[in-house]
Design a protein around this motif. Structure first.
Motif, PDB file in Angstrom:
ATOM      1  N   UNK A  31      35.916  93.701  67.478  1.00 20.93           N
ATOM      2  CA  UNK A  31      35.068  92.529  66.800  1.00 20.93           C
ATOM      3  C   UNK A  31      33.974  93.155  66.213  1.00 20.93           C
ATOM      4  N   UNK A  32      33.461  92.540  65.122  1.00 19.98           N
ATOM      5  CA  UNK A  32      32.141  93.086  64.486  1.00 19.98           C
ATOM      6  C   UNK A  32      31.243  92.050  64.749  1.00 19.98           C
ATOM      7  N   UNK A  33      29.732  92.317  64.662  1.00 23.15           N
ATOM      8  CA  UNK A  33      28.946  91.151  64.752  1.00 23.15           C
ATOM      9  C   UNK A  33      29.079  90.365  63.557  1.00 23.15           C
ATOM     10  N   UNK A  34      29.514  91.035  62.369  1.00 22.59           N
ATOM     11  CA  UNK A  34      29.582  90.053  61.203  1.00 22.59           C
ATOM     12  C   UNK A  34      30.693  88.879  61.231  1.00 22.59           C
ATOM     13  N   UNK A  35      31.737  89.307  61.863  1.00 19.69           N
ATOM     14  CA  UNK A  35      32.738  88.333  62.227  1.00 19.69           C
ATOM     15  C   UNK A  35      32.267  87.237  63.168  1.00 19.69           C
ATOM     16  N   UNK A  36      31.523  87.598  64.166  1.00 20.25           N
ATOM     17  CA  UNK A  36      30.816  86.713  65.207  1.00 20.25           C
ATOM     18  C   UNK A  36      29.980  85.662  64.336  1.00 20.25           C
ATOM     19  N   UNK A  37      29.143  86.322  63.619  1.00 17.10           N
ATOM     20  CA  UNK A  37      28.030  85.717  62.927  1.00 17.10           C
ATOM     21  C   UNK A  37      28.828  84.686  61.879  1.00 17.10           C
ATOM     22  N   UNK A  38      29.869  85.008  61.249  1.00 19.29           N
ATOM     23  CA  UNK A  38      30.327  83.874  60.398  1.00 19.29           C
ATOM     24  C   UNK A  38      30.878  82.870  61.167  1.00 19.29           C
TER      25      UNK A  38
END
Length: 209
Positions: A31-38
């Motif tokens: 899991x990337x921080x970018x996907x969590x942010x989105x």
């Protein structure tokens, strides 16, 4: 947190909710921080501002999950014999992401899994003592040992959730999955026991009083 719509939450809580859901579904590494942010509707920079790193976010998720379980269990135990089983099961439905997070953490190499389990056991000792005072459960000669065994049994059930569904038709982790077959079997075991009343004395080791 999981009973509210995402837009009703603060930015911090949106991040935690999105992270718990993503980590529970895909694991921390994938899991990337970018996907969590989105998913949370925020910027990756805001995640770093609040939590410092993905590891800091994972640690915050651990705390959020243990806090939520403690609140849920404490509330249920405090009701004593007046506890409403249907309401309790509805709360389980609301909090499936927490169970998925725990299940994934146990098999995905969470570096702080010992701390997480220790927190769950410590909390369990507290709300179980409340349940004893409320007349819901029997006292134990060794409360700590009892909660170690029961907590590890419960966590093992999460890890083996696919086998539980295959063998009993109980779906612990799926959205709105049927947990009643599991609850009924567990309640029978905890309420009626397994051994006959005199079996404990018959099974005690020779020389014990």
């Amino acid at each position: 947190m999981f009973s509210q719509a995402m837009e009703e939450l603060s930015g911090n809580d949106r991040i935690l909710r999105a992270a718990i859901e993503a980590f529970g579904r895909d694991g921390v590494r994938a899991t990337s921080l970018k996907s969590i942010a989105t998913a949370a509707g925020v910027s990756p920079a805001l995640i770093l501002h609040h939590f410092g790193s993905k590891e800091g976010l994972r640690e915050a998720c651990d705390r959020t999950v243990t806090d939520a379980i403690r609140t849920y269990k404490s509330g249920a135990m405090a009701q004593g014999t007046g506890m409403d089983l249907l309401t309790a099961m509805a709360l389980v439905d609301e909090n499936r992401p927490l169970l998925r997070y725990l299940a994934k953490a146990l098999v995905d190499g969470n570096p702080h899994i010992n701390d997480l389990i220790d927190d769950l056991i410590r909390d369990a000792e507290g709300y179980t003592a409340d349940a004893e005072r409320a007349g819901l459960i029997r006292p134990s000669a060794d409360p700590h040992a009892r909660m170690v065994v029961l907590t590890l049994w419960s966590l093992g059930t999460l890890v083996l959730h696919e086998q539980l569904e295959r063998l009993l038709g109980a779906d612990l982790l799926g959205e709105k999955g049927d947990i009643l077959p599991y609850v009924q079997a567990a309640l029978e075991i905890f309420t009626d026991g397994v051994f006959m009343p005199d079996a404990f004395h018959q099974l005690r080791q020779p020389g014990q009083e």
